[in-house]
Design an enzyme around this catalytic site. Sequence first.
Site, PDB file in Angstrom:
ATOM      1  CG  ASP A   1      -0.324  -0.329   2.521  1.00 42.33           C
ATOM      2  OD1 ASP A   1       0.904  -0.187   2.629  1.00 42.33           O
ATOM      3  OD2 ASP A   1      -1.039  -0.730   3.462  1.00 42.33           O
TER       4      ASP A   1
ATOM      5  CG  ASN B   1      -9.663  -0.319  12.238  1.00 41.11           C
ATOM      6  OD1 ASN B   1      -8.758  -1.030  11.802  1.00 41.11           O
ATOM      7  ND2 ASN B   1     -10.074   0.775  11.627  1.00 41.11           N
TER       8      ASN B   1
ATOM      9  CG  HIS C   1      -6.489  -1.364   9.208  1.00 45.62           C
ATOM     10  ND1 HIS C   1      -6.604  -0.094   9.727  1.00 45.62           N
ATOM     11  CD2 HIS C   1      -5.162  -1.622   9.207  1.00 45.62           C
ATOM     12  CE1 HIS C   1      -5.408   0.378  10.004  1.00 45.62           C
ATOM     13  NE2 HIS C   1      -4.508  -0.535   9.707  1.00 45.62           N
TER      14      HIS C   1
ATOM     15  CD  GLU D   1      -9.269   1.717   7.885  1.00 44.81           C
ATOM     16  OE1 GLU D   1      -9.327   0.880   8.815  1.00 44.81           O
ATOM     17  OE2 GLU D   1      -8.617   2.770   7.976  1.00 44.81           O
TER      18      GLU D   1
HETATM   19  C1  F6R Z   1       0.897   0.050   6.580  1.00 46.06           C
HETATM   20  C2  F6R Z   1      -0.238  -0.911   6.623  1.00 46.06           C
HETATM   21  C3  F6R Z   1      -1.130  -0.963   7.815  1.00 46.06           C
HETATM   22  C4  F6R Z   1      -0.361  -1.330   9.100  1.00 46.06           C
HETATM   23  C5  F6R Z   1      -1.300  -1.396  10.319  1.00 46.06           C
HETATM   24  C6  F6R Z   1      -0.554  -1.640  11.605  1.00 46.06           C
HETATM   25  O1  F6R Z   1       1.651  -0.094   5.380  1.00 46.06           O
HETATM   26  O2  F6R Z   1      -0.455  -1.638   5.689  1.00 46.06           O
HETATM   27  O3  F6R Z   1      -2.163  -1.881   7.605  1.00 46.06           O
HETATM   28  O4  F6R Z   1       0.256  -2.587   8.938  1.00 46.06           O
HETATM   29  O5  F6R Z   1      -2.002  -0.208  10.424  1.00 46.06           O
HETATM   30  O6  F6R Z   1       0.261  -0.528  11.866  1.00 46.06           O
HETATM   31  P1  F6R Z   1       1.368  -0.578  12.996  1.00 46.06           P
HETATM   32  O7  F6R Z   1       2.324  -1.637  12.632  1.00 46.06           O
HETATM   33  O8  F6R Z   1       2.033   0.777  12.961  1.00 46.06           O
HETATM   34  O9  F6R Z   1       0.676  -0.858  14.276  1.00 46.06           O
END
Ligand code: F6R
Length: 245
Positions: free
Chosen positions: A66, A133, A135, A140
């Site tokens: 992403d 949440n 995701h 989401e």
């Molecule tokens: C970022 C991504 C997000 C993160 C997720 C967890 O490239 O794809 O899905 O993996 O938000 O974020 P952290 O690791 O910062 O808790």
Amino acid sequence: MKVLLVKDYDEMSEKGYELIKEIIETKEEPVISMTTGGTPRGIFKLLVEDIHNGLDISHTTIMNLDEYIGPRNAVYTVRTFMYKNLYDLINVQPKNIFLIDGATEDIKKETNRYKEILQQYGRDIQILGLGTNGHIGANEPGTPFDSTMFLAEHTEATIQSTMKEYNIERNDTPTQMLTLGFTEILEAKKVVLLVSGKHKAKAVKDLLEGEITPDCPASVLRDCENAIVIIDEEAASLLEKTNYL
Ligand code: F6R
């Protein structure tokens, strides 16, 4: 989906990294797709260390799942993260580096370009982090399980997490991401979700003990044979069932 319970962040990083290293060492043309944020920082440290100690990645393709919509060099972009935590720290570069362009003015064209890369480079492994949440990528809650690469709007919870992770103000925080959908995520040969910390405990409980539903995006992995979730003790602290122990 396999569940692996580990002690803490360091052990989660080691176990996750072992899976990546094995692919780099055994495949002729390995293709690794990473995530960014707090979760994979430990993995990147281990990878950089090993490269300095002689691990050869010159035959490896590295990509991401992403990218935030915003200027390419903003502090929060996946591009900035990847250069800061990997590409700028090593002398020998991977064979290919693929990144989504979040500064594009033509989302459709960029989506098609990246989809073609995905077609051409079958991923051996897709690393994922878990949102508070539930995701994965920027899929989401509420995103249909048949989603394909799309422009996602972040929920408020995700915006708050991004602000914290990159120490930025609300006005400077991106609200959209171009992300692989569930469809492309699940096409990788191995899908590895890494989870650490108390703040992820509720999402982990929903993921493992709740229903399989778009309300908990990561629950899509439960039916996926090639998925592994590596969870540390704090993230597993709300689990009731003991059948994954
Ligand atoms: C970022 C991504 C997000 C993160 C997720 C967890 O490239 O794809 O899905 O993996 O938000 O974020 P952290 O690791 O910062 O808790």
